[in-house]
Design a protein around this motif. Structure first.
Motif, PDB file in Angstrom:
ATOM      1  N   LEU A 179     -11.945 -12.744  -6.880  1.00  0.00           N
ATOM      2  CA  LEU A 179     -10.921 -11.806  -7.546  1.00  0.00           C
ATOM      3  C   LEU A 179     -10.357 -10.771  -6.620  1.00  0.00           C
ATOM      4  N   HIS A 180     -11.464 -10.086  -5.840  1.00  0.00           N
ATOM      5  CA  HIS A 180     -11.188  -9.219  -4.764  1.00  0.00           C
ATOM      6  C   HIS A 180     -10.344  -9.592  -3.790  1.00  0.00           C
ATOM      7  N   GLN A 181     -10.392 -10.979  -3.361  1.00  0.00           N
ATOM      8  CA  GLN A 181      -9.588 -11.573  -2.361  1.00  0.00           C
ATOM      9  C   GLN A 181      -8.070 -11.742  -2.819  1.00  0.00           C
ATOM     10  N   TYR A 182      -8.058 -12.066  -3.921  1.00  0.00           N
ATOM     11  CA  TYR A 182      -6.452 -12.359  -4.533  1.00  0.00           C
ATOM     12  C   TYR A 182      -6.090 -11.060  -4.670  1.00  0.00           C
ATOM     13  N   ALA A 183      -6.834  -9.973  -5.281  1.00  0.00           N
ATOM     14  CA  ALA A 183      -5.953  -8.646  -5.470  1.00  0.00           C
ATOM     15  C   ALA A 183      -5.871  -8.119  -4.198  1.00  0.00           C
ATOM     16  N   SER A 184      -6.669  -8.286  -3.121  1.00  0.00           N
ATOM     17  CA  SER A 184      -6.518  -7.541  -1.945  1.00  0.00           C
ATOM     18  C   SER A 184      -5.046  -8.333  -1.312  1.00  0.00           C
ATOM     19  N   LEU A 222      -4.960  -7.504 -13.369  1.00  0.00           N
ATOM     20  CA  LEU A 222      -5.349  -6.097 -13.692  1.00  0.00           C
ATOM     21  C   LEU A 222      -5.858  -5.439 -12.254  1.00  0.00           C
ATOM     22  N   MET A 223      -6.492  -6.299 -11.546  1.00  0.00           N
ATOM     23  CA  MET A 223      -7.173  -5.724 -10.418  1.00  0.00           C
ATOM     24  C   MET A 223      -6.111  -5.724  -9.469  1.00  0.00           C
ATOM     25  N   SER A 224      -5.508  -6.783  -9.375  1.00  0.00           N
ATOM     26  CA  SER A 224      -4.027  -6.387  -8.342  1.00  0.00           C
ATOM     27  C   SER A 224      -3.362  -5.488  -8.378  1.00  0.00           C
ATOM     28  N   ALA A 225      -3.163  -5.348  -9.920  1.00  0.00           N
ATOM     29  CA  ALA A 225      -2.213  -3.950 -10.016  1.00  0.00           C
ATOM     30  C   ALA A 225      -2.593  -2.561  -9.471  1.00  0.00           C
ATOM     31  N   VAL A 226      -3.692  -2.717  -9.698  1.00  0.00           N
ATOM     32  CA  VAL A 226      -4.800  -1.358  -9.251  1.00  0.00           C
ATOM     33  C   VAL A 226      -4.761  -1.386  -7.761  1.00  0.00           C
ATOM     34  N   TYR A 227      -5.041  -2.336  -7.149  1.00  0.00           N
ATOM     35  CA  TYR A 227      -5.192  -2.599  -5.692  1.00  0.00           C
ATOM     36  C   TYR A 227      -3.865  -2.285  -5.065  1.00  0.00           C
ATOM     37  N   ARG A 228      -2.838  -2.693  -5.722  1.00  0.00           N
ATOM     38  CA  ARG A 228      -1.438  -2.685  -4.970  1.00  0.00           C
ATOM     39  C   ARG A 228      -0.991  -1.010  -5.065  1.00  0.00           C
ATOM     40  N   LEU A 229      -1.120  -0.386  -6.454  1.00  0.00           N
ATOM     41  CA  LEU A 229      -0.999   0.848  -6.373  1.00  0.00           C
ATOM     42  C   LEU A 229      -1.664   1.848  -5.633  1.00  0.00           C
ATOM     43  N   TRP A 230      -2.782   1.624  -5.267  1.00  0.00           N
ATOM     44  CA  TRP A 230      -3.898   2.408  -4.545  1.00  0.00           C
ATOM     45  C   TRP A 230      -3.077   2.122  -2.989  1.00  0.00           C
ATOM     46  N   TYR A 231      -2.804   0.836  -2.580  1.00  0.00           N
ATOM     47  CA  TYR A 231      -2.445   0.495  -1.410  1.00  0.00           C
ATOM     48  C   TYR A 231      -0.941   1.281  -1.012  1.00  0.00           C
ATOM     49  N   LEU A 232       0.008   1.275  -1.994  1.00  0.00           N
ATOM     50  CA  LEU A 232       1.187   2.060  -1.927  1.00  0.00           C
ATOM     51  C   LEU A 232       1.049   3.452  -1.746  1.00  0.00           C
ATOM     52  N   GLY A 242      -1.927   3.219   1.811  1.00  0.00           N
ATOM     53  CA  GLY A 242      -2.011   2.232   2.901  1.00  0.00           C
ATOM     54  C   GLY A 242      -3.287   1.554   3.034  1.00  0.00           C
ATOM     55  N   SER A 243      -3.933   1.604   2.394  1.00  0.00           N
ATOM     56  CA  SER A 243      -5.504   0.936   2.772  1.00  0.00           C
ATOM     57  C   SER A 243      -5.832   0.125   1.308  1.00  0.00           C
ATOM     58  N   ILE A 244      -6.912  -0.930   1.831  1.00  0.00           N
ATOM     59  CA  ILE A 244      -7.392  -1.723   0.741  1.00  0.00           C
ATOM     60  C   ILE A 244      -8.826  -0.865   0.295  1.00  0.00           C
ATOM     61  N   SER A 245      -8.978  -0.730  -0.866  1.00  0.00           N
ATOM     62  CA  SER A 245     -10.199   0.083  -1.202  1.00  0.00           C
ATOM     63  C   SER A 245     -10.756  -0.442  -2.771  1.00  0.00           C
ATOM     64  N   ARG A 246     -11.874  -0.517  -2.831  1.00  0.00           N
ATOM     65  CA  ARG A 246     -12.258  -0.946  -4.179  1.00  0.00           C
ATOM     66  C   ARG A 246     -12.709   0.428  -4.814  1.00  0.00           C
ATOM     67  N   PHE A 247     -12.379   1.407  -4.440  1.00  0.00           N
ATOM     68  CA  PHE A 247     -12.691   2.786  -5.178  1.00  0.00           C
ATOM     69  C   PHE A 247     -11.914   2.904  -6.299  1.00  0.00           C
ATOM     70  N   PRO A 248     -10.752   2.589  -6.601  1.00  0.00           N
ATOM     71  CA  PRO A 248      -9.911   2.695  -7.775  1.00  0.00           C
ATOM     72  C   PRO A 248     -10.356   1.868  -8.871  1.00  0.00           C
ATOM     73  N   ILE A 249     -10.729   0.521  -8.433  1.00  0.00           N
ATOM     74  CA  ILE A 249     -11.220  -0.351  -9.611  1.00  0.00           C
ATOM     75  C   ILE A 249     -12.438  -0.047  -9.909  1.00  0.00           C
ATOM     76  N   VAL A 250     -13.476   0.295  -9.074  1.00  0.00           N
ATOM     77  CA  VAL A 250     -14.824   0.853  -9.375  1.00  0.00           C
ATOM     78  C   VAL A 250     -14.592   1.947 -10.546  1.00  0.00           C
ATOM     79  N   GLY A 251     -13.629   2.799  -9.864  1.00  0.00           N
ATOM     80  CA  GLY A 251     -13.194   3.890 -10.873  1.00  0.00           C
ATOM     81  C   GLY A 251     -13.107   3.597 -12.331  1.00  0.00           C
ATOM     82  N   LEU A 252     -11.911   2.488 -12.341  1.00  0.00           N
ATOM     83  CA  LEU A 252     -11.393   2.025 -13.569  1.00  0.00           C
ATOM     84  C   LEU A 252     -12.797   1.318 -14.370  1.00  0.00           C
ATOM     85  N   ASN A 253     -13.748   0.754 -13.637  1.00  0.00           N
ATOM     86  CA  ASN A 253     -14.831   0.079 -14.182  1.00  0.00           C
ATOM     87  C   ASN A 253     -15.685   1.141 -14.870  1.00  0.00           C
ATOM     88  N   VAL A 254     -15.890   2.097 -14.280  1.00  0.00           N
ATOM     89  CA  VAL A 254     -16.599   3.418 -14.942  1.00  0.00           C
ATOM     90  C   VAL A 254     -16.151   3.964 -16.224  1.00  0.00           C
TER      91      VAL A 254
END
Length: 530
Positions: free
Chosen positions: A128-133, A167-177, A180-192
């Motif tokens: 899922l991380h690969q698809y979202a990235s 869901l993960m793709s939307a979070v990753y995309r928003l963070w990237y916009l 400009g970088s790919i990070s698990r930080f926002p999805i881990v934050g959402l997870n918490v």
């Protein structure tokens, strides 16, 4: 039917069945406990560790009953009126303040745990991380078709993972916009936040059902429940679905308390929508939907039940229709690809009949090798029939018992197998990972806590049998019983229980109340004997 004699009788019968099953499960786990993979009897293979787990369970149970008796339990009848008046005041702003502050403290600790347990995602979480990235960088999901051409059929085989992937793709995309970088930080934050929201709603549900002090008890149990911290950095369906499982029941309780008709039915519809989101995030949440409908049937007069159930189902179905239309409009896969590669539900039933009922690569390869969904289903059914015929009734009962013990007996909820590739190993990993120096300590604590929760489930149902009431304790108990049956039938492991753990914590307060009542009755009996 209305909450009448018939409803109470059915509730009483259900509580009796629940109490018997979870009492037997507790005894089976204590005397015939299975390791994570080996299947050997740990009571004899490593009796010192197992006795340590039982000691932890005894200490936690004793502490919980003492706290409940002297800090939570209601006073005797002559002081009951004054207590109720005080409880009404207590159950307002101050209790809410304590709940929100307590949840905030837990959230802070969860954030620290997520940071310390940061790891590289593996298996399904990595897919899922690969698809979202890819979506974050390209703004589309063409990767589904491109990897299909290379023989990777993951999302086509397992379309149940589409919702968490989106869901993960939307979070990753928003963070990237934004960065400009790919990070698990926002999805881990959402997870918490997802796990913490489930804790908060569980405490609020306890407040509505039992009272303010009982809600604080639930919050205290949540604060001591280690998987609520160890799962913070592991982002997958089990964690992303947990607020929706709890939220479905909590919003239902809000609807039941709402006097105005329009807001009440809107809340019923919202509860159904949350149920659908939870179901799309994790399939086992469907049992929450069933539990809600059964509760409404027991609680309400038939005409009111029909209206409430209709509003609930409409919320579920309407959001489902929107989701299905969106998936179809996305053209992520063709009907031919779906028919050729998608695994039927029978695959997971077949897998659940082998070994401990957990994941087996042999079963994956078997189903994958058969072309066509109908053909896969027929082949799975043939294996299922052969397995059942070979097992017989006694063999099937033995297998289901082993499966239940393996699923419910692991207090770590299998998380150590998913976070064992840390980015920066630190002191916490010495407790959390299997090769850590102090893992046996955490393992004993977690399993002892799990034994305590299962014992509280049985005691809670015993109280419900003696004093049957159709309240939200019944709804939660139906949810727990539903997932118990679901995982007996389905492929299983302890991790699949995680999104139902808030319900176990919720019932611990009722179980503690039952335990205190039993001790009090035994004490009175002993005094009369003297």
């Amino acid at each position: 039917m209305a909450e009448n004699k018939a409803a109470r009788m059915l509730t009483q019968l259900f509580n009796a069945l629940f109490c018997i099953i979870f009492s037997l499960l507790f005894l089976e786990i204590v005397f015939r406990r299975y390791g994570a993979e080996s299947g050997k009897n740990l009571f004899w293979a490593d009796y010192r560790q197992h006795l340590g787990i039982l000691l932890v369970c005894l200490l936690i149970t004793t502490a919980a009953l003492l706290i409940f008796r002297f800090a939570i339990a209601k006073p005797r009848a002559k002081r009951l009126r004054l207590h109720r008046e005080a409880e009404k005041k207590e159950n307002t702003k101050r209790t809410l303040l304590v709940i929100f502050i307590g949840s905030g403290i837990i959230l802070l600790l969860q954030g620290i745990a997520a940071y310390l347990l940061w790891h590289n995602p593996i298996t399904d979480a990595f897919a899922l991380h690969q698809y979202a990235s890819y979506y974050a960088q390209n703004g589309n999901l063409d990767i589904i078709q491109s990897v299909y051409q290379n023989g990777n059929y993951y999302l086509i085989q397992y379309p149940n993972n589409f919702a968490p992937m989106l869901l993960m793709s939307a979070v990753y995309r928003l963070w990237y916009l934004m960065t400009g970088s790919i990070s698990r930080f926002p999805i881990v934050g959402l997870n918490v936040l997802s796990i913490n929201a489930a804790i908060l709603m569980t405490a609020l549900l306890a407040r509505k059902t039992y009272g303010g002090r009982q809600a604080c008890f639930v919050l205290g149990v949540s604060a001591l429940f280690v998987p609520f911290y160890t799962y913070t950095s592991y982002v997958y369906t089990d964690t992303l679905s947990v607020p929706y499982a709890v939220g479905t029941v909590y919003v239902l309780s809000c609807a039941m308390d709402q006097r105005k008709r329009v807001p009440r039915y809107l809340l019923y519809a919202l509860s159904g929508m949350l149920g659908f989101i939870g179901f799309r995030m994790k399939g086992n949440v469907i049992v929450v939907t069933v539990a809600v409908l059964i509760f409404l049937l027991l609680k309400l007069p038939f005409k009111r039940f029909l209206c409430a159930a209709l509003a609930f189902v409409m919320g579920f179905v309407a959001l489902g229709a929107v989701y299905s239309a969106g998936i179809k409009a996305g053209h992520f896969m063709t009907e031919e690809q779906s028919y050729e590669r998608e695994f039927p539900a029978t695959h997971w039933v077949m897998m659940g009949l082998h070994g401990h009922g957990g994941f087996r690569m042999e079963d994956i390869e078997f189903t994958k090798a058969i072309p066509g969904k109908n053909e896969k289903r027929a082949a799975n059914m043939e294996v299922i029939r052969d397995d059942l015929r070979e097992m017989g009734v006694d063999g099937l009962l033995s297998h289901l018992t082993t499966k239940a013990v393996w699923t419910w007996g692991d207090g770590t909820y299998y998380v150590t197998n998913h976070i064992d590739d840390p980015i920066n190993r630190n002191f916490l990993h010495e407790y959390v990972l299997k090769d850590g120096r102090h893992f046996y300590r955490l393992y004993a604590y977690c399993c002892g806590f799990q034994y305590f929760l299962i014992l509280m489930l049985a005691l809670s149902a015993l109280k419900g049998f003696i004093r049957p009431r159709v309240d939200h304790t019944v709804t939660v108990r139906l949810c727990v019983f539903g997932v118990f049956l679901f995982l007996l039938m389905w492929e299983t492991r302890a991790r699949y229980l995680f999104n139902f753990t808030p319900f176990l914590v919720f019932l611990s307060v009722d179980g503690a109340d039952s335990g205190v009542r039993i001790i009090r009755k035994v004490g009175q009996f002993m005094r009369h004997q003297e």
